[in-house]
Design a protein around this motif. Structure first.
Motif, PDB file in Angstrom:
ATOM      1  N   ALA A  68       0.841  -1.211   0.000  1.00 53.28           N
ATOM      2  CA  ALA A  68       0.000   0.000   0.000  1.00 53.28           C
ATOM      3  C   ALA A  68       0.868   1.250   0.000  1.00 53.28           C
ATOM      4  CB  ALA A  68      -0.927  -0.010   1.215  1.00 53.28           C
ATOM      5  N   ALA A  69       1.970   1.194   0.748  1.00 56.25           N
ATOM      6  CA  ALA A  69       2.864   2.360   0.825  1.00 56.25           C
ATOM      7  C   ALA A  69       3.570   2.591  -0.512  1.00 56.25           C
ATOM      8  CB  ALA A  69       3.877   2.151   1.940  1.00 56.25           C
ATOM      9  N   PRO A  97      -5.727  -3.106   9.119  1.00 54.65           N
ATOM     10  CA  PRO A  97      -5.827  -1.676   9.452  1.00 54.65           C
ATOM     11  C   PRO A  97      -4.673  -0.862   8.867  1.00 54.65           C
ATOM     12  CG  PRO A  97      -6.256  -3.020  11.402  1.00 54.65           C
ATOM     13  CD  PRO A  97      -5.809  -3.963  10.334  1.00 54.65           C
ATOM     14  N   GLY A  98      -3.466  -1.454   8.791  1.00 54.52           N
ATOM     15  CA  GLY A  98      -2.315  -0.726   8.256  1.00 54.52           C
ATOM     16  C   GLY A  98      -2.485  -0.372   6.787  1.00 54.52           C
ATOM     17  N   VAL A  99      -3.121  -1.259   6.047  1.00 53.98           N
ATOM     18  CA  VAL A  99      -3.395  -0.979   4.626  1.00 53.98           C
ATOM     19  C   VAL A  99      -4.375   0.182   4.524  1.00 53.98           C
ATOM     20  CG1 VAL A  99      -4.564  -1.900   2.564  1.00 53.98           C
ATOM     21  CG2 VAL A  99      -2.898  -3.313   3.806  1.00 53.98           C
ATOM     22  N   ARG A 100      -5.418   0.130   5.321  1.00 53.71           N
ATOM     23  CA  ARG A 100      -6.447   1.182   5.271  1.00 53.71           C
ATOM     24  C   ARG A 100      -5.838   2.532   5.670  1.00 53.71           C
ATOM     25  NH1 ARG A 100     -10.884  -1.579   4.093  1.00 53.71           N
ATOM     26  NH2 ARG A 100     -11.936   0.414   3.871  1.00 53.71           N
ATOM     27  N   ALA A 101      -4.969   2.507   6.686  1.00 55.09           N
ATOM     28  CA  ALA A 101      -4.333   3.759   7.129  1.00 55.09           C
ATOM     29  C   ALA A 101      -3.440   4.324   6.029  1.00 55.09           C
ATOM     30  CB  ALA A 101      -3.524   3.499   8.399  1.00 55.09           C
ATOM     31  N   ALA A 102      -2.732   3.445   5.322  1.00 51.24           N
ATOM     32  CA  ALA A 102      -1.802   3.908   4.280  1.00 51.24           C
ATOM     33  C   ALA A 102      -2.548   4.542   3.100  1.00 51.24           C
ATOM     34  CB  ALA A 102      -0.948   2.731   3.798  1.00 51.24           C
ATOM     35  N   LEU A 103      -3.810   4.170   2.906  1.00 52.08           N
ATOM     36  CA  LEU A 103      -4.573   4.688   1.764  1.00 52.08           C
ATOM     37  C   LEU A 103      -5.445   5.898   2.123  1.00 52.08           C
ATOM     38  CD1 LEU A 103      -5.754   1.292   0.184  1.00 52.08           C
ATOM     39  CD2 LEU A 103      -3.778   2.691  -0.451  1.00 52.08           C
ATOM     40  N   LEU A 104      -5.463   6.229   3.417  1.00 50.48           N
ATOM     41  CA  LEU A 104      -6.376   7.276   3.899  1.00 50.48           C
ATOM     42  C   LEU A 104      -6.063   8.666   3.331  1.00 50.48           C
ATOM     43  CD1 LEU A 104      -8.694   7.386   6.095  1.00 50.48           C
ATOM     44  CD2 LEU A 104      -6.965   8.344   7.588  1.00 50.48           C
ATOM     45  N   ASP A 105      -4.806   9.082   3.411  1.00 50.03           N
ATOM     46  CA  ASP A 105      -4.452  10.449   2.993  1.00 50.03           C
ATOM     47  C   ASP A 105      -4.752  10.676   1.511  1.00 50.03           C
ATOM     48  OD1 ASP A 105      -3.639  11.023   5.495  1.00 50.03           O
ATOM     49  OD2 ASP A 105      -1.489  10.935   5.084  1.00 50.03           O
ATOM     50  N   ALA A 111     -10.681  13.901  -2.094  1.00 54.48           N
ATOM     51  CA  ALA A 111     -11.987  14.462  -1.728  1.00 54.48           C
ATOM     52  C   ALA A 111     -11.923  15.976  -1.513  1.00 54.48           C
ATOM     53  CB  ALA A 111     -12.504  13.772  -0.470  1.00 54.48           C
ATOM     54  N   ARG A 112     -10.780  16.447  -1.044  1.00 50.11           N
ATOM     55  CA  ARG A 112     -10.664  17.864  -0.674  1.00 50.11           C
ATOM     56  C   ARG A 112     -10.392  18.780  -1.855  1.00 50.11           C
ATOM     57  NH1 ARG A 112      -7.893  16.390   4.152  1.00 50.11           N
ATOM     58  NH2 ARG A 112      -5.946  16.483   2.995  1.00 50.11           N
ATOM     59  N   GLN A 113     -10.216  18.248  -3.054  1.00 51.60           N
ATOM     60  CA  GLN A 113      -9.839  19.131  -4.158  1.00 51.60           C
ATOM     61  C   GLN A 113     -10.933  20.152  -4.428  1.00 51.60           C
ATOM     62  OE1 GLN A 113      -9.573  17.022  -8.099  1.00 51.60           O
ATOM     63  NE2 GLN A 113      -9.958  15.263  -6.781  1.00 51.60           N
ATOM     64  N   GLU A 114     -10.508  21.266  -5.000  1.00 44.27           N
ATOM     65  CA  GLU A 114     -11.418  22.392  -5.183  1.00 44.27           C
ATOM     66  C   GLU A 114     -12.640  21.978  -6.004  1.00 44.27           C
ATOM     67  OE1 GLU A 114      -9.318  25.844  -6.536  1.00 44.27           O
ATOM     68  OE2 GLU A 114     -11.208  26.946  -6.684  1.00 44.27           O
ATOM     69  N   GLY A 115     -13.785  22.389  -5.557  1.00 41.52           N
ATOM     70  CA  GLY A 115     -15.009  22.063  -6.284  1.00 41.52           C
ATOM     71  C   GLY A 115     -15.665  20.796  -5.767  1.00 41.52           C
ATOM     72  N   GLY A 116     -14.844  19.876  -5.289  1.00 41.90           N
ATOM     73  CA  GLY A 116     -15.400  18.646  -4.746  1.00 41.90           C
ATOM     74  C   GLY A 116     -15.041  17.417  -5.556  1.00 41.90           C
ATOM     75  N   ALA A 117     -15.659  16.299  -5.228  1.00 44.90           N
ATOM     76  CA  ALA A 117     -15.324  15.026  -5.863  1.00 44.90           C
ATOM     77  C   ALA A 117     -16.394  13.995  -5.527  1.00 44.90           C
ATOM     78  CB  ALA A 117     -13.960  14.541  -5.350  1.00 44.90           C
ATOM     79  N   VAL A 118     -16.379  12.930  -6.312  1.00 43.69           N
ATOM     80  CA  VAL A 118     -17.225  11.767  -6.026  1.00 43.69           C
ATOM     81  C   VAL A 118     -16.285  10.615  -5.676  1.00 43.69           C
ATOM     82  CG1 VAL A 118     -19.012  10.207  -6.908  1.00 43.69           C
ATOM     83  CG2 VAL A 118     -18.831  12.532  -7.846  1.00 43.69           C
ATOM     84  N   LEU A 119     -16.535   9.940  -4.556  1.00 41.99           N
ATOM     85  CA  LEU A 119     -15.729   8.765  -4.196  1.00 41.99           C
ATOM     86  C   LEU A 119     -16.661   7.596  -3.980  1.00 41.99           C
ATOM     87  CD1 LEU A 119     -14.169  11.394  -2.843  1.00 41.99           C
ATOM     88  CD2 LEU A 119     -12.694   9.615  -1.942  1.00 41.99           C
ATOM     89  N   ASP A 120     -16.324   6.447  -4.568  1.00 41.48           N
ATOM     90  CA  ASP A 120     -17.151   5.283  -4.279  1.00 41.48           C
ATOM     91  C   ASP A 120     -16.325   4.203  -3.613  1.00 41.48           C
ATOM     92  OD1 ASP A 120     -16.894   2.754  -6.184  1.00 41.48           O
ATOM     93  OD2 ASP A 120     -16.645   4.478  -7.509  1.00 41.48           O
TER      94      ASP A 120
END
Ligand code: C5P
Length: 221
Positions: A68-69, A97-105, A111-120
């Protein structure tokens, strides 16, 4: 759009089990609102494929976390990620949990990009973007999901009997919903959309109505 600089981005979270139609709906919502779309399942699929390619066991949490890293966005277009084996591998590495943590950021930055985003995905409305103004939880009966997945696999040249696809789906539902780390499930404020008896067009219309209502509430805040 007035107030966009002071307000969080308009994020649409689309969660649900395998082959529920969430990917199709996320793509349609992205087109409708001109927002970029992230299929977060691809991240877990890539981690599963990388772990297997490294010769490691998918249950080896440290090896999966290292994969994941090491993940880079260029891998997400690899057709190998769309196979049945990659889906199974994804759900096995997704329990760590370590995999999920590595993919979080990566997911939160998207999601935080200007205007927004769709995540599924499975945990967008609950863990990745708990403040998303629009949340859908898409479901369909296991039989309908299995038939949709069978057709998708066949279109890519992977012919699998319906009973086997149904068994895959049941196994994945159990694993994804039963794991301790970010189990699959609807956020308390998600709107449930059951697409069992809906065409793609009907489901898209229903999703649009849900998001329109959420957007009106968000604009009025
Ligand atoms: O959506 P897709 O079927 O491609 O996801 C593959 C697997 O990745 C899921 O079965 C699940 O175990 C995992 N996943 C997850 N969290 C997400 C997206 C996918 O755990 N947000």
């Amino acid at each position: 759009m007035s107030g966009a600089a002071t307000r969080p981005a308009f994020v649409i979270a689309v969660d649900g089990p395998a082959a529920s139609g969430k990917g199709t709906l996320a793509a349609a919502l992205g087109r409708a609102y001109a927002l970029p779309v992230l299929d977060t399942g691809l991240l877990y699929r890539a981690v599963g494929v990388l772990t297997a390619r490294a010769g490691a066991d998918l249950d080896d949490a440290a090896a999966a976390r290292a994969a994941a890293a090491a993940l880079t966005a260029d891998l997400l277009g690899d057709p190998a990620l769309r196979t049945r084996a990659a889906g199974e591998a994804a759900s096995r590495v997704a329990v760590h949990p370590g995999v999920r943590a590595a993919l979080l950021d990566y997911q939160r930055a998207f999601a935080r990009q200007e205007g927004g985003a769709v995540l599924d995905g499975r945990d967008i409305g609950t863990v990745i973007c708990p403040d998303a103004p629009a949340k859908l939880y898409v479901t369909a009966s296991p039989q309908v999901r299995a038939e949709r997945r069978r057709l998708q696999l066949a279109a890519r040249g992977e012919v699998v009997a319906i009973a086997e696809v149904l068994a895959d789906i049941a196994r994945r539902d159990d694993r994804d919903g039963g794991r301790a780390a970010a189990p699959m499930g609807p956020a308390p404020d998600a709107v449930l959309l059951d697409t069992t008896d809906m065409s793609i067009e009907q489901a898209t219309d229903a999703a649009r109505r849900i998001v329109e209502a959420a957007r009106a509430r968000w604009e009025a805040r």
